[in-house]
Motif scaffolding. Structure first.
Motif, PDB file in Angstrom:
ATOM      1  N   PRO A 152       0.830  -1.210   0.000  1.00  0.00           N
ATOM      2  CA  PRO A 152       0.000   0.000   0.000  1.00  0.00           C
ATOM      3  C   PRO A 152       0.863   1.258   0.000  1.00  0.00           C
ATOM      4  O   PRO A 152       1.920   1.312   0.620  1.00  0.00           O
ATOM      5  CB  PRO A 152      -0.811  -0.120   1.292  1.00  0.00           C
ATOM      6  N   VAL A 153       0.392   2.231  -0.702  1.00  0.00           N
ATOM      7  CA  VAL A 153       1.103   3.499  -0.790  1.00  0.00           C
ATOM      8  C   VAL A 153       0.777   4.307   0.454  1.00  0.00           C
ATOM      9  O   VAL A 153      -0.388   4.437   0.826  1.00  0.00           O
ATOM     10  CB  VAL A 153       0.676   4.274  -2.055  1.00  0.00           C
ATOM     11  N   GLN A 154       1.796   4.842   1.110  1.00  0.00           N
ATOM     12  CA  GLN A 154       1.554   5.634   2.303  1.00  0.00           C
ATOM     13  C   GLN A 154       1.004   6.995   1.914  1.00  0.00           C
ATOM     14  O   GLN A 154       1.435   7.604   0.935  1.00  0.00           O
ATOM     15  CB  GLN A 154       2.842   5.810   3.087  1.00  0.00           C
ATOM     16  N   ALA A 155       0.063   7.451   2.704  1.00  0.00           N
ATOM     17  CA  ALA A 155      -0.541   8.752   2.454  1.00  0.00           C
ATOM     18  C   ALA A 155       0.469   9.844   2.805  1.00  0.00           C
ATOM     19  O   ALA A 155       1.293   9.673   3.699  1.00  0.00           O
ATOM     20  CB  ALA A 155      -1.796   8.913   3.288  1.00  0.00           C
TER      21      ALA A 155
END
Length: 88
Positions: A69-72
């Motif tokens: 998942p891409v970190q916000a």
């Protein structure tokens, strides 16, 4: 559009219409010739082909591996009140 443009488009379309079936026919004939040569040469040709496929690696079908998942991004700082900006 001018008449010359229409004539050029029509000629290109006619040429494409005539050439495409010929290319498809040649392609299928070449494919059948390769298959018949492979059958005549025996297992040596098949073994080479299998080695080549093994060196290419497995093909993935269906779902691919899940990506991490891409970190916000970090939240922006709170806005400064207007009264502090103008010096009151």
């Amino acid at each position: 559009m001018s008449g010359r443009a229409f004539v050029l488009i029509f000629l290109f379309w006619a040429l494409l219409t005539l050439i495409t079936p010929t290319l498809v026919s040649w392609s299928s004939a070449a494919r059948s010739n390769l298959e018949s040569k492979a059958n005549l040469e025996g297992s040596e040709q098949r073994a080479r082909r299998m080695i080549a496929y093994a060196e290419m690696g497995p093909r993935r079908r269906g779902k691919t591996a899940a990506k991490p998942p891409v970190q916000a991004p970090a939240p922006s700082p709170a806005p400064i009140p207007y009264s502090k900006l103008i010096g009151n």
